[in-house]
Design a protein around this motif. Structure first.
Motif, PDB file in Angstrom:
ATOM      1  N   VAL A 198       0.838  -1.195   0.000  1.00  0.00           N
ATOM      2  CA  VAL A 198       0.000   0.000   0.000  1.00  0.00           C
ATOM      3  C   VAL A 198       0.875   1.247   0.000  1.00  0.00           C
ATOM      4  N   GLN A 199       2.013   1.192   0.665  1.00  0.00           N
ATOM      5  CA  GLN A 199       2.969   2.298   0.644  1.00  0.00           C
ATOM      6  C   GLN A 199       3.350   2.624  -0.801  1.00  0.00           C
ATOM      7  N   ALA A 200       3.658   1.595  -1.571  1.00  0.00           N
ATOM      8  CA  ALA A 200       3.998   1.801  -2.977  1.00  0.00           C
ATOM      9  C   ALA A 200       2.819   2.381  -3.744  1.00  0.00           C
ATOM     10  N   GLN A 201       1.602   1.918  -3.421  1.00  0.00           N
ATOM     11  CA  GLN A 201       0.407   2.435  -4.099  1.00  0.00           C
ATOM     12  C   GLN A 201       0.169   3.905  -3.758  1.00  0.00           C
ATOM     13  N   HIS A 487       5.558  -3.899   9.051  1.00  0.00           N
ATOM     14  CA  HIS A 487       5.488  -3.872   7.589  1.00  0.00           C
ATOM     15  C   HIS A 487       6.847  -3.521   6.992  1.00  0.00           C
ATOM     16  N   ASP A 488       7.813  -3.148   7.845  1.00  0.00           N
ATOM     17  CA  ASP A 488       9.141  -2.734   7.382  1.00  0.00           C
ATOM     18  C   ASP A 488      10.029  -3.968   7.262  1.00  0.00           C
ATOM     19  N   ILE A 489      10.124  -4.503   6.058  1.00  0.00           N
ATOM     20  CA  ILE A 489      10.818  -5.774   5.870  1.00  0.00           C
ATOM     21  C   ILE A 489      12.325  -5.617   6.037  1.00  0.00           C
ATOM     22  N   ALA A 530       8.838  -7.606  -3.337  1.00  0.00           N
ATOM     23  CA  ALA A 530       9.098  -6.779  -4.520  1.00  0.00           C
ATOM     24  C   ALA A 530       8.711  -5.318  -4.289  1.00  0.00           C
ATOM     25  N   ALA A 531       7.749  -5.080  -3.392  1.00  0.00           N
ATOM     26  CA  ALA A 531       7.271  -3.715  -3.150  1.00  0.00           C
ATOM     27  C   ALA A 531       8.146  -2.937  -2.176  1.00  0.00           C
ATOM     28  N   VAL A 532       9.141  -3.569  -1.554  1.00  0.00           N
ATOM     29  CA  VAL A 532       9.992  -2.886  -0.573  1.00  0.00           C
ATOM     30  C   VAL A 532      10.814  -1.811  -1.279  1.00  0.00           C
TER      31      VAL A 532
END
Length: 548
Positions: A198-201, A487-489, A530-532
């Protein structure tokens, strides 16, 4: 033809708190500009003055006990003659706020009205600022929830803030700020509570809004990887002053100030390594078949379904997944803050799900939790000393006050807060400092199990590193077991021995941290990784990697 002025020109802004005869400076001669359509990032450690700067631009700093002692803030929408925000009357400011300048606040729970539904709060923005009818405003509000990727937007319109997860509440705040398509959007840690997808979105959404409307963004964040994706210029702050500002690429590749280099070195990067899995041992915490179904007017909703895992002493298990997937509900069931519909939670082989409140009290001393929203989990009437020592007053009532104060000072040092913070109240701390205060409170009892629900998401990168090092030291010294929800990988990789991936209330994949991150089996896990956002390597590192 006269040159177009900057949209926002902050000139030598100074802000102080406290009494006029004994002021405590918070900002000293801060200067920067924001051009139309530009994204300028303010970065720095918690307490550096980022949020004070934002609140000053909005002319809300007086409500926090601060006052502007010098400087100007010139605002020029659509190239109009500049107006000094510091000198505007309240009535004119009220017309600007929300319509020309909007703000996404750091803590959504304290920014949303708890007694109004999400739909009403969104719609009233359009009714007040654009004169829309309630019917049209409600329809547009629902469309905005869809744009910020809220699940079931029609259903969310009728819900109250406490019925949403932290990430969902933050998306409501983002949608609310974007409704009037402002000229300047001030975003104070807008994606802190959001998962990486969602951060990326949201980043894409902000970029789309810029292209459509020319909205400029003052983006406040501790996440340098995210800043590298969205900002065109970066302003670095420390102790209320600007220490460096430059175009994004040049600052990230070749910072000139030691402080900026320290921030970049402290930022977590995927591939930095993780703790090796511990040798097999009897679990300290064992969860089996844990499920939770909530009744709703439209029928039961299953939030968690058949979750099971083990956690041994000295180990960190990370629960990752998108907001609303059941991570926080699982954590609250483990803590017996909500009762499971079925399943068991055992500590040292003893099932605690059937224990009475009296039987649970000694168990609670061994289990502590750091909640996702630090402001909502701190009593605004209690000083930092009272907040930290409240667990000691309950579980060790005979401990002398002097000893309690010494314990409080010790845990404050562990989370890198000064001892003189003990007499301050929650509203007098920054968001990151409040989260450290919550961590200190949880550690005051020296628990055996720590449930950390987004415990470091509100912290800047250097403090993140310090808190992670503290938890690892406590694990080695005391055998602390940690259920780490995040959520912080990048941080998950640094601290976790194992990872469990949740989706739609179920664990879909679990294993050793490096196995999950390097070779995820599930498509959903692959999508999360992949979204990180990735932080570019500094120029010196890049040059060292080039073959001679």
């Amino acid at each position: 033809m006269r040159p177009v002025p900057p949209l926002l020109d902050v000139q030598a802004l100074s802000v102080a708190f406290g009494k006029p005869q004994a002021p405590k400076p918070a900002l000293e001669k801060v200067s920067f500009v924001v051009q139309p359509g530009e994204v300028v990032a303010l970065v720095g450690e918690s307490g550096s003055g980022k949020s004070v700067t934002a609140m000053s631009v909005m002319q809300l700093i007086g409500r926090e006990g601060g006052r502007i002692t010098g400087g100007r803030m010139l605002f020029s929408p659509d190239g109009a003659a500049p107006v000094d925000l510091a000198q505007l009357e309240e009535e004119k400011l009220r017309r600007l706020r929300g319509r020309e300048i909007a703000m996404i606040f750091q803590e959504p729970m304290t920014s949303l009205n708890p007694i109004k539904t999400v739909g009403v709060q969104l719609a009233e923005v359009l009714v007040l600022h654009q004169g829309a009818s309630w019917k049209a405003a409600t329809a547009e509000a629902q469309r905005m929830l869809d744009r910020v990727h809220m699940t079931e937007p029609a259903r969310r319109m009728g819900q109250y803030p406490h019925e949403l997860s932290g990430g969902m509440r933050q998306r409501v705040m983002i949608g609310m700020a974007l409704l009037c398509r402002p000229k300047l959007l001030i975003a104070d840690e807008p994606t802190t509570a959001l998962d990486v997808t969602v951060q990326a979105q949201i980043v894409v959404l902000l970029q789309e809004l810029q292209r459509e409307t020319g909205t400029a963004v003052l983006f406040i964040s501790h996440d340098l990887a995210l800043v590298s994706q969205i900002a065109s210029r970066v302003v670095v702050m420390r102790h209320g002053q600007v220490v460096e500002q430059a175009p994004r690429d040049s600052l990230l590749a070749a910072p000139t100030q030691p402080y900026t280099r320290m921030l970049l070195d402290a930022a977590p990067r995927l591939g930095g390594g993780s703790p090796a899995p511990l040798p097999a041992a009897a679990p300290l915490l064992s969860v089996r078949g844990l499920s939770k179904t909530f009744p709703t007017p439209k029928g039961p909703v299953q939030a968690v379904a058949d979750v099971g895992f083990d956690l041994q002493a000295g180990e960190t298990l990370a629960l990752i997944g998108e907001s609303g997937c059941g991570k926080s509900t699982t954590a609250r069931m483990v803590m017996r803050l909500i009762e499971p519909t079925s399943g068991s939670v055992s500590i040292d082989g003893r099932d605690i799900t059937a224990l009475s409140p009296r039987q649970m009290q000694p168990v609670r001393r061994a289990m502590q939790m750091v909640f996702q929203d630090p402001y909502a989990s701190l009593n605004p009437r209690l000083s930092a000393f009272d907040a930290i020592t409240e667990p000691l007053a309950i579980h060790a009532p005979r401990m002398p006050r002097a000893e309690r104060r010494a314990r409080a000072e010790a845990v404050l040092r562990q989370v890198h807060l000064p001892a003189d913070s003990l007499d301050r109240y929650p509203h007098q701390f920054s968001g990151g400092q409040r989260q450290r205060l919550c961590i200190a409170r949880a550690l005051s009892l020296e628990p055996r199990i720590l449930v950390a629900d987004e415990a470091v998401s509100a912290l800047d990168v250097s403090v993140q590193m310090q808190v992670v090092a503290l938890l690892q030291e406590l694990q080695q010294r005391l055998g602390l077991a940690c259920l780490f929800i995040s959520h912080d990988i990048g941080v998950v990789e640094r601290i976790s021995h194992r990872i469990a991936v949740m989706r739609a209330g179920r664990i879909v994949e679990s294993g050793a941290t490096q196995d999950i991150l390097r070779a995820p089996r599930e498509a959903y896990t692959q999508q999360l990784i992949a979204a990180v956002p990735r932080l570019p390597q500094p120029r010196a590192v890049q040059e060292a990697m080039v073959p001679a």
